[in-house]
Design a protein around this motif. Structure first.
Motif, PDB file in Angstrom:
ATOM      1  N   UNK A   1       2.879  11.167  -5.710  1.00  0.00           N
ATOM      2  CA  UNK A   1       1.939  12.294  -5.722  1.00  0.00           C
ATOM      3  C   UNK A   1       1.237  12.411  -7.074  1.00  0.00           C
ATOM      4  N   UNK A   2       1.994  12.229  -8.176  1.00  0.00           N
ATOM      5  CA  UNK A   2       1.383  12.283  -9.516  1.00  0.00           C
ATOM      6  C   UNK A   2       0.361  11.167  -9.685  1.00  0.00           C
ATOM      7  N   UNK A   3       0.686   9.951  -9.217  1.00  0.00           N
ATOM      8  CA  UNK A   3      -0.241   8.829  -9.337  1.00  0.00           C
ATOM      9  C   UNK A   3      -1.528   9.095  -8.561  1.00  0.00           C
ATOM     10  N   UNK A   4      -1.418   9.649  -7.370  1.00  0.00           N
ATOM     11  CA  UNK A   4      -2.601   9.984  -6.576  1.00  0.00           C
ATOM     12  C   UNK A   4      -3.438  11.040  -7.298  1.00  0.00           C
ATOM     13  N   UNK A   5      -2.791  12.039  -7.867  1.00  0.00           N
ATOM     14  CA  UNK A   5      -3.514  13.094  -8.583  1.00  0.00           C
ATOM     15  C   UNK A   5      -4.227  12.533  -9.813  1.00  0.00           C
TER      16      UNK A   5
ATOM     17  N   UNK B   1      -7.234  10.520  -8.595  1.00  0.00           N
ATOM     18  CA  UNK B   1      -8.305  11.406  -8.129  1.00  0.00           C
ATOM     19  C   UNK B   1      -9.055  12.047  -9.296  1.00  0.00           C
ATOM     20  N   UNK B   2      -8.357  12.349 -10.388  1.00  0.00           N
ATOM     21  CA  UNK B   2      -8.974  13.004 -11.546  1.00  0.00           C
ATOM     22  C   UNK B   2      -9.678  12.009 -12.477  1.00  0.00           C
ATOM     23  N   UNK B   3      -9.418  10.723 -12.322  1.00  0.00           N
ATOM     24  CA  UNK B   3     -10.002   9.712 -13.207  1.00  0.00           C
ATOM     25  C   UNK B   3     -11.440   9.391 -12.806  1.00  0.00           C
TER      26      UNK B   3
ATOM     27  N   UNK C   1      -2.935  -5.826 -12.767  1.00  0.00           N
ATOM     28  CA  UNK C   1      -2.758  -6.060 -11.337  1.00  0.00           C
ATOM     29  C   UNK C   1      -3.200  -4.838 -10.556  1.00  0.00           C
ATOM     30  N   UNK C   2      -3.829  -5.076  -9.399  1.00  0.00           N
ATOM     31  CA  UNK C   2      -4.198  -3.998  -8.487  1.00  0.00           C
ATOM     32  C   UNK C   2      -3.745  -4.355  -7.079  1.00  0.00           C
ATOM     33  N   UNK C   3      -3.363  -3.349  -6.326  1.00  0.00           N
ATOM     34  CA  UNK C   3      -3.016  -3.505  -4.916  1.00  0.00           C
ATOM     35  C   UNK C   3      -4.311  -3.359  -4.114  1.00  0.00           C
ATOM     36  N   UNK C   4      -4.509  -4.246  -3.132  1.00  0.00           N
ATOM     37  CA  UNK C   4      -5.751  -4.282  -2.365  1.00  0.00           C
ATOM     38  C   UNK C   4      -5.484  -4.172  -0.873  1.00  0.00           C
ATOM     39  N   UNK C   5      -6.530  -3.858  -0.134  1.00  0.00           N
ATOM     40  CA  UNK C   5      -6.459  -3.940   1.328  1.00  0.00           C
ATOM     41  C   UNK C   5      -6.667  -5.408   1.706  1.00  0.00           C
ATOM     42  N   UNK C   6      -6.327  -5.756   2.938  1.00  0.00           N
ATOM     43  CA  UNK C   6      -6.492  -7.145   3.375  1.00  0.00           C
ATOM     44  C   UNK C   6      -7.961  -7.562   3.314  1.00  0.00           C
ATOM     45  N   UNK C   7      -8.863  -6.670   3.726  1.00  0.00           N
ATOM     46  CA  UNK C   7     -10.304  -6.982   3.720  1.00  0.00           C
ATOM     47  C   UNK C   7     -10.781  -7.310   2.303  1.00  0.00           C
ATOM     48  N   UNK C   8     -10.410  -6.481   1.337  1.00  0.00           N
ATOM     49  CA  UNK C   8     -10.822  -6.726  -0.050  1.00  0.00           C
ATOM     50  C   UNK C   8     -10.173  -7.993  -0.600  1.00  0.00           C
ATOM     51  N   UNK C   9      -8.920  -8.204  -0.246  1.00  0.00           N
ATOM     52  CA  UNK C   9      -8.188  -9.387  -0.707  1.00  0.00           C
ATOM     53  C   UNK C   9      -8.874 -10.666  -0.247  1.00  0.00           C
ATOM     54  N   UNK C  10      -9.287 -10.700   1.006  1.00  0.00           N
ATOM     55  CA  UNK C  10      -9.909 -11.906   1.577  1.00  0.00           C
ATOM     56  C   UNK C  10     -11.253 -12.231   0.915  1.00  0.00           C
ATOM     57  N   UNK C  11     -11.916 -11.252   0.300  1.00  0.00           N
ATOM     58  CA  UNK C  11     -13.209 -11.487  -0.331  1.00  0.00           C
ATOM     59  C   UNK C  11     -13.093 -12.021  -1.754  1.00  0.00           C
ATOM     60  N   UNK C  12     -11.883 -12.054  -2.292  1.00  0.00           N
ATOM     61  CA  UNK C  12     -11.677 -12.529  -3.664  1.00  0.00           C
ATOM     62  C   UNK C  12     -11.263 -13.987  -3.673  1.00  0.00           C
TER      63      UNK C  12
ATOM     64  N   UNK D   1     -18.096  -7.650 -11.246  1.00  0.00           N
ATOM     65  CA  UNK D   1     -17.849  -6.290 -11.695  1.00  0.00           C
ATOM     66  C   UNK D   1     -16.795  -5.654 -10.799  1.00  0.00           C
ATOM     67  N   UNK D   2     -15.739  -5.183 -11.429  1.00  0.00           N
ATOM     68  CA  UNK D   2     -14.661  -4.506 -10.722  1.00  0.00           C
ATOM     69  C   UNK D   2     -14.813  -3.014 -10.943  1.00  0.00           C
ATOM     70  N   UNK D   3     -14.786  -2.247  -9.868  1.00  0.00           N
ATOM     71  CA  UNK D   3     -14.835  -0.794  -9.981  1.00  0.00           C
ATOM     72  C   UNK D   3     -13.462  -0.244  -9.627  1.00  0.00           C
ATOM     73  N   UNK D   4     -12.907   0.539 -10.560  1.00  0.00           N
ATOM     74  CA  UNK D   4     -11.592   1.144 -10.369  1.00  0.00           C
ATOM     75  C   UNK D   4     -11.655   2.626 -10.691  1.00  0.00           C
ATOM     76  N   UNK D   5     -10.755   3.372 -10.085  1.00  0.00           N
ATOM     77  CA  UNK D   5     -10.602   4.797 -10.382  1.00  0.00           C
ATOM     78  C   UNK D   5      -9.128   4.995 -10.711  1.00  0.00           C
ATOM     79  N   UNK D   6      -8.821   5.067 -11.998  1.00  0.00           N
ATOM     80  CA  UNK D   6      -7.431   5.083 -12.434  1.00  0.00           C
ATOM     81  C   UNK D   6      -6.825   3.725 -12.137  1.00  0.00           C
ATOM     82  N   UNK D   7      -5.795   3.693 -11.305  1.00  0.00           N
ATOM     83  CA  UNK D   7      -5.197   2.421 -10.898  1.00  0.00           C
ATOM     84  C   UNK D   7      -5.574   2.066  -9.463  1.00  0.00           C
ATOM     85  N   UNK D   8      -6.591   2.719  -8.929  1.00  0.00           N
ATOM     86  CA  UNK D   8      -7.032   2.518  -7.549  1.00  0.00           C
ATOM     87  C   UNK D   8      -8.227   1.567  -7.522  1.00  0.00           C
ATOM     88  N   UNK D   9      -8.126   0.516  -6.712  1.00  0.00           N
ATOM     89  CA  UNK D   9      -9.221  -0.429  -6.499  1.00  0.00           C
ATOM     90  C   UNK D   9     -10.302   0.255  -5.675  1.00  0.00           C
ATOM     91  N   UNK D  10     -11.561   0.162  -6.149  1.00  0.00           N
ATOM     92  CA  UNK D  10     -12.690   0.706  -5.385  1.00  0.00           C
ATOM     93  C   UNK D  10     -13.442  -0.443  -4.724  1.00  0.00           C
TER      94      UNK D  10
END
Length: 122
Positions: A27-31, A34-36, A85-96, A103-112
């Protein structure tokens, strides 16, 4: 009726405490994410990896069909900062692809998203 053994009660209490701790950490990581602000970083894809979500890293085993998979990628910032390191969805993973720059877009530790070099912003 007999009372449950003290050991059993202690084990249940430890499990409840650890589960609550993990939930609060997530929950703290999500918060924090979201604030980043969304940041854009010029990176190179260093490596990528997929593995069963339930496996431990120290064990090697065959993948069972239909098993949930976890996808991660390591990125090397072109500004000389340390790899991350970032955790990705399968769709994003397959495109790399390894070695791809962009250009990588991130929000905190979240892959955009990842925009390969030469692609215009959509």
């Amino acid at each position: 009726m007999s009372k449950p053994p003290l050991f059993f009660i202690i084990v249940l209490a430890v499990i409840a405490i650890l589960a609550t701790r993990q939930f609060m950490k997530q929950r703290r990581e999500v918060a924090v994410n979201d604030a980043s602000p969304v940041r854009s970083i010029q990176v190179e894809v260093k490596t990528r990896r997929e593995f069963p979500a339930s496996s431990r890293r120290s064990r090697q085993r065959e993948v069972i069909a239909g098993e949930d998979m976890r996808y991660e990628a390591w990125f090397h910032p072109l500004n000389g900062a340390g790899d991350f390191k970032l955790i990705l969805s399968e769709k994003d993973y397959r495109q790399l692809d390894k070695g791809k720059r962009g250009t990588l877009e991130v929000q905190g530790s979240r892959f955009i998203r990842f925009l390969p070099a030469g692609n215009a912003l959509r």
